[in-house]
Scaffold this motif. Structure first.
Motif, PDB file in Angstrom:
ATOM      1  N   ILE A 238      43.440   1.136  82.168  1.00 48.05           N
ATOM      2  CA  ILE A 238      43.775   0.972  83.567  1.00 48.05           C
ATOM      3  C   ILE A 238      45.099   1.536  83.565  1.00 48.05           C
ATOM      4  O   ILE A 238      45.948   1.830  82.707  1.00 48.05           O
ATOM      5  N   SER A 239      45.562   1.816  85.072  1.00 45.14           N
ATOM      6  CA  SER A 239      46.868   2.454  85.262  1.00 45.14           C
ATOM      7  C   SER A 239      47.750   1.331  85.456  1.00 45.14           C
ATOM      8  O   SER A 239      47.395   0.273  85.451  1.00 45.14           O
ATOM      9  N   LYS A 240      49.256   1.974  85.626  1.00 43.33           N
ATOM     10  CA  LYS A 240      50.083   0.875  85.659  1.00 43.33           C
ATOM     11  C   LYS A 240      50.138   0.105  87.055  1.00 43.33           C
ATOM     12  O   LYS A 240      50.208  -1.038  87.221  1.00 43.33           O
ATOM     13  N   GLU A 241      49.364   0.891  88.156  1.00 43.94           N
ATOM     14  CA  GLU A 241      49.005   0.003  89.362  1.00 43.94           C
ATOM     15  C   GLU A 241      48.014  -0.900  89.259  1.00 43.94           C
ATOM     16  O   GLU A 241      48.313  -1.879  89.736  1.00 43.94           O
ATOM     17  N   MET A 242      47.158  -0.479  88.499  1.00 42.64           N
ATOM     18  CA  MET A 242      45.902  -1.467  88.182  1.00 42.64           C
ATOM     19  C   MET A 242      46.479  -2.561  87.406  1.00 42.64           C
ATOM     20  O   MET A 242      46.015  -3.803  87.437  1.00 42.64           O
ATOM     21  N   PHE A 243      47.452  -2.425  86.503  1.00 40.67           N
ATOM     22  CA  PHE A 243      47.921  -3.390  85.636  1.00 40.67           C
ATOM     23  C   PHE A 243      48.509  -4.534  86.451  1.00 40.67           C
ATOM     24  O   PHE A 243      48.452  -5.899  86.385  1.00 40.67           O
ATOM     25  N   ARG A 244      49.409  -3.965  87.539  1.00 40.44           N
ATOM     26  CA  ARG A 244      50.193  -4.840  88.495  1.00 40.44           C
ATOM     27  C   ARG A 244      49.089  -5.816  89.314  1.00 40.44           C
ATOM     28  O   ARG A 244      49.353  -6.867  89.390  1.00 40.44           O
ATOM     29  N   GLU A 245      48.273  -4.864  89.526  1.00 43.39           N
ATOM     30  CA  GLU A 245      47.193  -5.719  90.509  1.00 43.39           C
ATOM     31  C   GLU A 245      46.440  -6.833  89.789  1.00 43.39           C
ATOM     32  O   GLU A 245      46.025  -7.849  90.256  1.00 43.39           O
ATOM     33  N   GLU A 246      45.956  -6.487  88.157  1.00 40.85           N
ATOM     34  CA  GLU A 246      45.409  -7.641  87.851  1.00 40.85           C
ATOM     35  C   GLU A 246      46.289  -8.569  87.347  1.00 40.85           C
ATOM     36  O   GLU A 246      45.818  -9.826  87.177  1.00 40.85           O
ATOM     37  N   MET A 247      47.363  -8.401  87.054  1.00 46.65           N
ATOM     38  CA  MET A 247      48.517  -9.456  86.781  1.00 46.65           C
ATOM     39  C   MET A 247      48.683 -10.368  87.960  1.00 46.65           C
ATOM     40  O   MET A 247      48.561 -11.716  87.808  1.00 46.65           O
ATOM     41  N   LYS A 248      48.610  -9.876  88.951  1.00 45.13           N
ATOM     42  CA  LYS A 248      48.741 -10.524  90.357  1.00 45.13           C
ATOM     43  C   LYS A 248      47.709 -11.409  90.858  1.00 45.13           C
ATOM     44  O   LYS A 248      47.674 -12.611  91.156  1.00 45.13           O
ATOM     45  N   GLU A 249      46.475 -10.762  90.507  1.00 49.39           N
ATOM     46  CA  GLU A 249      45.096 -11.647  90.714  1.00 49.39           C
ATOM     47  C   GLU A 249      45.009 -12.780  89.451  1.00 49.39           C
ATOM     48  O   GLU A 249      44.718 -13.909  89.762  1.00 49.39           O
ATOM     49  N   LEU A 250      45.539 -12.510  88.214  1.00 47.35           N
ATOM     50  CA  LEU A 250      45.652 -13.566  87.384  1.00 47.35           C
ATOM     51  C   LEU A 250      46.621 -14.662  87.821  1.00 47.35           C
ATOM     52  O   LEU A 250      46.106 -15.863  88.020  1.00 47.35           O
ATOM     53  N   PHE A 251      47.713 -14.292  88.145  1.00 45.34           N
ATOM     54  CA  PHE A 251      48.804 -15.347  88.804  1.00 45.34           C
ATOM     55  C   PHE A 251      48.075 -16.190  90.089  1.00 45.34           C
ATOM     56  O   PHE A 251      48.208 -17.354  90.407  1.00 45.34           O
ATOM     57  N   GLN A 252      47.323 -15.298  90.798  1.00 40.71           N
ATOM     58  CA  GLN A 252      46.663 -16.088  91.972  1.00 40.71           C
ATOM     59  C   GLN A 252      45.430 -17.088  91.563  1.00 40.71           C
ATOM     60  O   GLN A 252      45.491 -18.084  92.216  1.00 40.71           O
ATOM     61  N   LYS A 253      44.749 -16.677  90.708  1.00 35.31           N
ATOM     62  CA  LYS A 253      43.866 -17.388  90.123  1.00 35.31           C
ATOM     63  C   LYS A 253      44.400 -18.748  89.401  1.00 35.31           C
ATOM     64  O   LYS A 253      43.726 -19.974  89.615  1.00 35.31           O
ATOM     65  N   LEU A 254      45.423 -18.600  88.635  1.00 34.58           N
ATOM     66  CA  LEU A 254      46.165 -19.774  88.168  1.00 34.58           C
ATOM     67  C   LEU A 254      46.723 -20.723  89.157  1.00 34.58           C
ATOM     68  O   LEU A 254      46.839 -22.006  88.996  1.00 34.58           O
ATOM     69  N   ASP A 255      47.310 -20.165  89.960  1.00 35.38           N
ATOM     70  CA  ASP A 255      47.701 -20.849  91.148  1.00 35.38           C
ATOM     71  C   ASP A 255      46.800 -21.778  92.076  1.00 35.38           C
ATOM     72  O   ASP A 255      46.914 -22.697  92.483  1.00 35.38           O
ATOM     73  N   SER A 256      45.457 -21.186  92.163  1.00 37.39           N
ATOM     74  CA  SER A 256      44.263 -22.009  92.675  1.00 37.39           C
ATOM     75  C   SER A 256      43.974 -22.774  91.812  1.00 37.39           C
ATOM     76  O   SER A 256      43.472 -23.931  92.150  1.00 37.39           O
ATOM     77  N   HIS A 257      43.804 -22.919  90.480  1.00 38.25           N
ATOM     78  CA  HIS A 257      43.433 -23.763  89.652  1.00 38.25           C
ATOM     79  C   HIS A 257      44.315 -25.025  89.766  1.00 38.25           C
ATOM     80  O   HIS A 257      43.718 -25.915  89.412  1.00 38.25           O
ATOM     81  N   LYS A 258      45.732 -24.761  89.829  1.00 42.07           N
ATOM     82  CA  LYS A 258      46.388 -25.758  89.731  1.00 42.07           C
ATOM     83  C   LYS A 258      46.404 -26.950  90.868  1.00 42.07           C
ATOM     84  O   LYS A 258      46.856 -28.028  90.728  1.00 42.07           O
ATOM     85  N   THR A 259      45.620 -26.396  91.954  1.00 42.56           N
ATOM     86  CA  THR A 259      45.437 -27.392  93.051  1.00 42.56           C
ATOM     87  C   THR A 259      43.765 -27.915  92.937  1.00 42.56           C
ATOM     88  O   THR A 259      43.486 -28.477  93.950  1.00 42.56           O
ATOM     89  N   ASP A 260      43.141 -27.248  92.153  1.00 46.39           N
ATOM     90  CA  ASP A 260      41.669 -27.862  92.000  1.00 46.39           C
ATOM     91  C   ASP A 260      41.512 -29.023  91.255  1.00 46.39           C
ATOM     92  O   ASP A 260      41.574 -29.187  90.168  1.00 46.39           O
ATOM     93  N   GLU A 261      41.528 -29.985  91.985  1.00 46.56           N
ATOM     94  CA  GLU A 261      41.331 -31.622  91.303  1.00 46.56           C
ATOM     95  C   GLU A 261      40.331 -31.538  90.348  1.00 46.56           C
ATOM     96  O   GLU A 261      40.191 -32.517  89.762  1.00 46.56           O
ATOM     97  N   LYS A 262      39.228 -30.962  90.670  1.00 45.38           N
ATOM     98  CA  LYS A 262      37.988 -31.062  89.780  1.00 45.38           C
ATOM     99  C   LYS A 262      37.970 -30.297  88.258  1.00 45.38           C
ATOM    100  O   LYS A 262      37.510 -30.727  87.260  1.00 45.38           O
TER     101      LYS A 262
END
Length: 307
Positions: A238-262
């Motif tokens: 992956i490129s540095k730009e893709m690295f940045r995007e994948e990190m962002k996507e991971l943080f977004q996923k972790l953020d969504s998990h913290k509000t998922d009461e299930k």
């Protein structure tokens, strides 16, 4: 433990049935907690297909998403009386028998958090005094609708055990890597001997399986994912730009998990993502130093909206 919203006006039918009312009057008149009927507080009923169900158990399982009110692990639901319906350990109190069918006093709990000996059982320490049934009477009423609610009783007794439907656990609890790095410990943050510490001790919330299961979440859903992204960058896949995007996507996923009461351990999921310091100490402290610095910088950028 997480904050839970339960509609106290949407009471399961079995708890307000004539059978429940008659049973409760008999229990109060005799002060005999052996007369308490589990079929009532579990909400036994006959389904249309002829099988048996437990209305209260089912409703609590729905509200708490099949998780224990205290440790937040998925569990076979046991009905837990927040205020013990029998004797209270370490006191002369005869137990809160008049709350045996009270909706705000019923929580779902796993066996390990609620067992007698080593966990909650009949423990219910308070800062003030344990109220009796007589303390909750008004104009000779056998049951006062206000004075049997957990919120009212908590305001008078000041119990140490946190109630997930009344208290905000975020104000009392935090997490850290165990001193021996064998797991993730839950810690009290409202002072030594405060409600956080007491609640942890009462329910034995740092028993070994919980330490390891919390660590598994950190390792399997946070740390490992970050390592995978770094490995792809290192291999040039992956490129540095893709690295940045994948990190962002991971943080977004972790953020969504913290509000998922299930999901299990929602308080831990929230805590990890709440600050850069929490994220660093819990999620990435075992990465190589240079990767820690990069991951932390990206996390800070994500939090301030510049990633």
């Amino acid at each position: 433990m997480r904050k839970v919203v339960k509609d106290l006006n949407n009471i399961p039918a079995s708890l307000v049935s004539k059978e429940a009312i008659d049973s409760l009057q008999n229990i109060i008149d005799t002060k005999d907690n052996s007369l308490i009927k589990s079929d009532i507080y579990r909400g036994k009923y006959l389904k249309t297909d002829g099988s048996k169900g437990d209305e209260v158990v089912e409703k609590l399982a729905e509200i708490y998403h099949g998780k224990c009110a205290y440790c937040e692990e998925r569990t076979l639901i046991y009905i837990e009386h927040y205020r013990p319906k029998g004797n209270v350990q370490g006191s002369r109190h005869g137990g809160y028998y008049w709350l045996c069918y009270e909706w705000s006093n019923l929580l779902p709990a796993c066996h390990e958090c609620n067992k007698i000996g080593g966990s909650k059982g009949t423990q219910f320490p308070v800062s003030n005094k344990h109220l009796t049934h007589a303390d909750c009477l008004t104009n000779n009423q056998k049951i006062n609708p206000v004075k049997v609610k957990a919120a009212y009783l908590n305001s008078k007794e000041a119990p140490f055990l946190l109630h997930p439907e009344i208290d905000e656990p975020k104000e009392f609890l935090a997490f850290e890597i165990d001193a021996n790095k064998n797991g993730v410990s839950i810690i009290g943050i409202d002072g030594i001997g405060g409600r956080g510490d007491k609640a942890i001790g009462i329910c034995n919330l740092n028993r070994q399986p919980l330490l390891l299961n919390r660590l598994d979440y950190i390792n399997n859903y946070v740390n490992t994912e970050i390592k995978k992204i770094f490995a792809k960058l290192s291999k040039g896949s992956i490129s540095k730009e893709m690295f940045r995007e994948e990190m962002k996507e991971l943080f977004q996923k972790l953020d969504s998990h913290k509000t998922d009461e299930k999901r299990t351990f929602t308080l831990l999921r929230w805590f990890v993502m709440e600050s850069a310091d929490n994220f660093h100490k819990l999620a990435i402290s075992n990465l190589p130093r240079n990767e820690q610095e990069v991951a932390l910088a990206f996390f800070k950028a994500y939090k301030n909206g510049t990633l």
